[in-house]
Scaffold this motif. Structure first.
Motif, PDB file in Angstrom:
ATOM      1  N   ASP A 142       0.753  -1.079  -0.008  1.00 33.42           N
ATOM      2  CA  ASP A 142       0.021   0.261   0.351  1.00 33.42           C
ATOM      3  C   ASP A 142       1.407   1.460  -0.094  1.00 33.42           C
ATOM      4  OD1 ASP A 142       0.765  -0.290   2.704  1.00 33.42           O
ATOM      5  OD2 ASP A 142      -1.083   0.155   3.822  1.00 33.42           O
ATOM      6  N   LEU A 143       2.275   1.172  -0.173  1.00 27.44           N
ATOM      7  CA  LEU A 143       3.208   2.368  -0.332  1.00 27.44           C
ATOM      8  C   LEU A 143       3.747   2.788  -1.538  1.00 27.44           C
ATOM      9  CD1 LEU A 143       4.109   4.436   1.133  1.00 27.44           C
ATOM     10  CD2 LEU A 143       5.520   3.050   2.471  1.00 27.44           C
ATOM     11  N   THR A 144       4.203   3.801  -1.885  1.00 27.80           N
ATOM     12  CA  THR A 144       5.666   3.295  -3.149  1.00 27.80           C
ATOM     13  C   THR A 144       6.090   4.180  -2.748  1.00 27.80           C
ATOM     14  OG1 THR A 144       3.766   2.882  -4.771  1.00 27.80           O
ATOM     15  CG2 THR A 144       5.558   3.919  -5.561  1.00 27.80           C
ATOM     16  N   VAL A 145       7.413   4.084  -2.898  1.00 30.11           N
ATOM     17  CA  VAL A 145       8.694   4.775  -2.396  1.00 30.11           C
ATOM     18  C   VAL A 145       9.466   5.463  -4.282  1.00 30.11           C
ATOM     19  CG1 VAL A 145      10.932   5.509  -1.343  1.00 30.11           C
ATOM     20  CG2 VAL A 145       8.578   3.775   0.059  1.00 30.11           C
ATOM     21  N   GLY A 146       9.678   6.640  -3.711  1.00 30.36           N
ATOM     22  CA  GLY A 146      10.095   6.985  -5.130  1.00 30.36           C
ATOM     23  C   GLY A 146      11.362   7.591  -4.670  1.00 30.36           C
ATOM     24  N   ILE A 147      12.960   6.955  -5.203  1.00 28.73           N
ATOM     25  CA  ILE A 147      13.571   7.598  -5.222  1.00 28.73           C
ATOM     26  C   ILE A 147      13.876   9.259  -5.929  1.00 28.73           C
ATOM     27  CG2 ILE A 147      16.527   7.664  -5.846  1.00 28.73           C
ATOM     28  CD1 ILE A 147      15.954   4.486  -5.610  1.00 28.73           C
ATOM     29  N   GLU A 148      14.323  10.579  -4.933  1.00 26.83           N
ATOM     30  CA  GLU A 148      14.866  11.412  -5.507  1.00 26.83           C
ATOM     31  C   GLU A 148      15.716  11.577  -6.909  1.00 26.83           C
ATOM     32  OE1 GLU A 148      14.143  14.556  -2.552  1.00 26.83           O
ATOM     33  OE2 GLU A 148      12.413  13.991  -1.925  1.00 26.83           O
ATOM     34  N   LYS A 149      15.829  12.331  -7.401  1.00 28.10           N
ATOM     35  CA  LYS A 149      14.949  13.328  -8.318  1.00 28.10           C
ATOM     36  C   LYS A 149      13.977  12.785  -9.272  1.00 28.10           C
ATOM     37  CE  LYS A 149      17.692  17.018  -7.607  1.00 28.10           C
ATOM     38  NZ  LYS A 149      18.162  18.458  -7.793  1.00 28.10           N
ATOM     39  N   ALA A 150      14.294  11.943  -9.998  1.00 28.84           N
ATOM     40  CA  ALA A 150      13.666  11.548 -11.398  1.00 28.84           C
ATOM     41  C   ALA A 150      12.874  10.992 -10.562  1.00 28.84           C
ATOM     42  CB  ALA A 150      15.057  11.038 -12.175  1.00 28.84           C
ATOM     43  N   GLY A 151      13.319   9.582  -9.770  1.00 28.54           N
ATOM     44  CA  GLY A 151      12.243   8.460  -9.542  1.00 28.54           C
ATOM     45  C   GLY A 151      11.059   8.466  -8.944  1.00 28.54           C
ATOM     46  N   ALA A 152      10.575  10.533  -8.621  1.00 25.02           N
ATOM     47  CA  ALA A 152       9.870  10.827  -7.566  1.00 25.02           C
ATOM     48  C   ALA A 152       8.945  10.779  -8.972  1.00 25.02           C
ATOM     49  CB  ALA A 152       9.990  12.104  -7.001  1.00 25.02           C
ATOM     50  N   PRO A 153       8.326  11.545  -9.245  1.00 27.66           N
ATOM     51  CA  PRO A 153       7.284  11.894 -11.053  1.00 27.66           C
ATOM     52  C   PRO A 153       7.349  10.347 -11.449  1.00 27.66           C
ATOM     53  CG  PRO A 153       9.384  12.656 -11.813  1.00 27.66           C
ATOM     54  CD  PRO A 153       9.876  11.836 -10.309  1.00 27.66           C
ATOM     55  N   LEU A 154       7.818   9.715 -11.237  1.00 26.05           N
ATOM     56  CA  LEU A 154       7.748   8.100 -12.602  1.00 26.05           C
ATOM     57  C   LEU A 154       6.799   6.946 -10.986  1.00 26.05           C
ATOM     58  CD1 LEU A 154      10.778   7.492 -13.823  1.00 26.05           C
ATOM     59  CD2 LEU A 154       9.284   7.596 -14.825  1.00 26.05           C
ATOM     60  N   ALA A 155       7.530   7.455  -9.415  1.00 23.91           N
ATOM     61  CA  ALA A 155       6.465   6.568  -8.849  1.00 23.91           C
ATOM     62  C   ALA A 155       5.141   7.571  -8.555  1.00 23.91           C
ATOM     63  CB  ALA A 155       7.265   6.964  -7.129  1.00 23.91           C
ATOM     64  N   THR A 156       4.980   8.871  -8.712  1.00 24.56           N
ATOM     65  CA  THR A 156       3.753   9.110  -8.404  1.00 24.56           C
ATOM     66  C   THR A 156       2.900   8.070  -9.066  1.00 24.56           C
ATOM     67  OG1 THR A 156       4.874  11.303  -8.037  1.00 24.56           O
ATOM     68  CG2 THR A 156       2.365  11.551  -8.724  1.00 24.56           C
ATOM     69  N   VAL A 157       3.285   8.291 -10.168  1.00 25.79           N
ATOM     70  CA  VAL A 157       2.178   7.480 -11.453  1.00 25.79           C
ATOM     71  C   VAL A 157       2.229   5.807 -11.334  1.00 25.79           C
ATOM     72  CG1 VAL A 157       2.068   6.567 -14.300  1.00 25.79           C
ATOM     73  CG2 VAL A 157       2.969   8.613 -14.017  1.00 25.79           C
ATOM     74  N   VAL A 158       2.766   5.570 -10.761  1.00 25.28           N
ATOM     75  CA  VAL A 158       3.366   3.948 -10.200  1.00 25.28           C
ATOM     76  C   VAL A 158       1.761   4.524  -8.754  1.00 25.28           C
ATOM     77  CG1 VAL A 158       4.339   2.322  -9.266  1.00 25.28           C
ATOM     78  CG2 VAL A 158       5.203   3.551 -10.967  1.00 25.28           C
ATOM     79  N   ALA A 159       2.196   5.200  -8.364  1.00 24.30           N
ATOM     80  CA  ALA A 159       1.146   4.845  -6.645  1.00 24.30           C
ATOM     81  C   ALA A 159      -0.056   5.057  -7.302  1.00 24.30           C
ATOM     82  CB  ALA A 159       1.394   6.002  -5.890  1.00 24.30           C
ATOM     83  N   ARG A 160      -0.180   6.139  -8.696  1.00 32.93           N
ATOM     84  CA  ARG A 160      -1.959   5.924  -8.948  1.00 32.93           C
ATOM     85  C   ARG A 160      -2.579   4.831  -9.580  1.00 32.93           C
ATOM     86  NH1 ARG A 160      -2.461  10.353 -13.562  1.00 32.93           N
ATOM     87  NH2 ARG A 160      -2.127   8.069 -14.710  1.00 32.93           N
ATOM     88  N   GLU A 161      -1.597   4.312 -10.781  1.00 36.55           N
ATOM     89  CA  GLU A 161      -1.960   2.948 -10.912  1.00 36.55           C
ATOM     90  C   GLU A 161      -2.572   1.560 -10.246  1.00 36.55           C
ATOM     91  OE1 GLU A 161      -2.371   2.992 -14.438  1.00 36.55           O
ATOM     92  OE2 GLU A 161      -2.249   5.045 -14.669  1.00 36.55           O
ATOM     93  N   LEU A 162      -1.823   2.066  -8.953  1.00 40.08           N
ATOM     94  CA  LEU A 162      -1.371   0.496  -8.348  1.00 40.08           C
ATOM     95  C   LEU A 162      -2.347   1.034  -7.178  1.00 40.08           C
ATOM     96  CD1 LEU A 162       1.930  -1.112  -8.015  1.00 40.08           C
ATOM     97  CD2 LEU A 162      -0.153  -1.640 -10.007  1.00 40.08           C
ATOM     98  N   ASP A 163      -2.886   2.032  -6.973  1.00 38.59           N
ATOM     99  CA  ASP A 163      -4.221   3.296  -5.464  1.00 38.59           C
ATOM    100  C   ASP A 163      -2.815   2.615  -4.206  1.00 38.59           C
ATOM    101  OD1 ASP A 163      -6.241   3.941  -3.852  1.00 38.59           O
ATOM    102  OD2 ASP A 163      -6.842   2.002  -4.093  1.00 38.59           O
ATOM    103  N   THR A 164      -2.179   2.904  -3.998  1.00 38.27           N
ATOM    104  CA  THR A 164      -1.170   3.211  -2.632  1.00 38.27           C
ATOM    105  C   THR A 164      -0.835   4.543  -2.837  1.00 38.27           C
ATOM    106  OG1 THR A 164       1.202   3.263  -4.056  1.00 38.27           O
ATOM    107  CG2 THR A 164      -0.003   1.237  -4.042  1.00 38.27           C
ATOM    108  N   ASP A 165      -0.147   4.966  -0.998  1.00 41.45           N
ATOM    109  CA  ASP A 165       0.026   5.935  -1.239  1.00 41.45           C
ATOM    110  C   ASP A 165       1.868   6.370  -1.726  1.00 41.45           C
ATOM    111  OD1 ASP A 165      -1.613   7.185   0.782  1.00 41.45           O
ATOM    112  OD2 ASP A 165      -1.217   5.447   2.737  1.00 41.45           O
ATOM    113  N   ILE A 166       1.920   7.439  -1.161  1.00 40.33           N
ATOM    114  CA  ILE A 166       3.323   7.676  -1.808  1.00 40.33           C
ATOM    115  C   ILE A 166       4.275   7.958  -0.545  1.00 40.33           C
ATOM    116  CG2 ILE A 166       2.829  10.058  -2.307  1.00 40.33           C
ATOM    117  CD1 ILE A 166       4.494   9.733  -5.311  1.00 40.33           C
ATOM    118  N   ALA A 167       5.958   7.645  -1.150  1.00 40.09           N
ATOM    119  CA  ALA A 167       6.876   8.346   0.463  1.00 40.09           C
ATOM    120  C   ALA A 167       7.684   8.897  -0.677  1.00 40.09           C
ATOM    121  CB  ALA A 167       7.285   7.376   1.180  1.00 40.09           C
ATOM    122  N   ALA A 168       8.630   9.340  -0.345  1.00 39.17           N
ATOM    123  CA  ALA A 168      10.283   9.733  -1.040  1.00 39.17           C
ATOM    124  C   ALA A 168      11.085   9.771  -0.500  1.00 39.17           C
ATOM    125  CB  ALA A 168       9.716  11.380  -1.803  1.00 39.17           C
TER     126      ALA A 168
END
Length: 213
Positions: free
Chosen positions: A95-121
């Motif tokens: 239920d959580l997607t962790v995006g590695i800053e900087k470039a991983g963060a916008p990709l993680a936002t899309v992944v989190a939306r698609e998989l219906d999870t919260d997001i961390a950075a």
């Protein structure tokens, strides 16, 4: 920054970023190259002889330019959706997607939306690195995003160059009580199947054939 077509463009790009005050680790992140390659590029841009020993002709590395995706929101969304699809069979309890800053963060936002999870950075320690022992530095999880503790999570980044940043992130998640289930990147330059026991998925694997010597 314009697309990088050759090594001279990379040297110019490294010089520009250095002049703008980017750390060596941030330059490596922006250009999708290793820290050693970033140092070599910056030293070349200043007309100096590199202080680190590198193979003849420069460091053995692969530059990945995915700016055609990054500068267009629709393309970036499609790429993120494909990355989410790679993770979709990994577990219903994540239920959580962790995006590695900087470039991983916008990709993680899309992944989190698609998989219906919260997001961390997570901001890796290489962003603070200039020279010396990077082990003396620490990465940080942003307090503006979701908490890690007691949660299964995915880890998202743009590129694996050596695997060090991904390994650091996995360790950081575990130290904070989280459970990393799977990692996903746009491009894997090492052909890594798992890091610290966590499976790694990539849309593209870039594998060097032959030797530059």
């Amino acid at each position: 920054m314009p697309a990088m077509k050759n090594v001279d463009d990379l040297i110019d790009g490294a010089h520009e970023l250095s002049e703008r005050g980017f750390s060596m680790g941030e330059i490596a992140d922006e250009l999708n190259v290793s820290r050693e390659t970033a140092s070599w590029l910056v030293e070349r841009s200043g007309g100096t002889t590199p202080t680190t020993q590198q193979p003849s002709g420069g460091p053995h590395d692969i530059h990945v330019d995915w700016s055609a995706l990054g500068r267009d929101s629709a393309r970036l969304t499609y790429a993120g959706m494909a990355m989410a699809d790679l993770l979709s069979k990994q577990g219903a309890d994540v239920d959580l997607t962790v995006g590695i800053e900087k470039a991983g963060a916008p990709l993680a936002t899309v992944v989190a939306r698609e998989l219906d999870t919260d997001i961390a950075a997570y901001a890796p320690r290489k962003h603070h690195w200039e020279e010396g022992d990077i082990e003396d530095l620490e990465g940080t999880f942003s307090q503006n995003f979701a908490d890690i503790r007691d949660r299964e999570c995915y880890v998202v980044d743009d590129t694996i160059t050596s695997g060090t940043t991904m390994s650091e992130t996995i360790t950081g998640i575990r130290e904070r009580g989280g459970d990393p289930v799977a990692c996903v990147v746009l491009v894997d330059k090492q052909g890594i199947e798992e890091i610290e026991g966590v499976p790694v998925y990539s849309l593209i694997q870039a594998i060097r054939v032959g030797d530059a010597d």
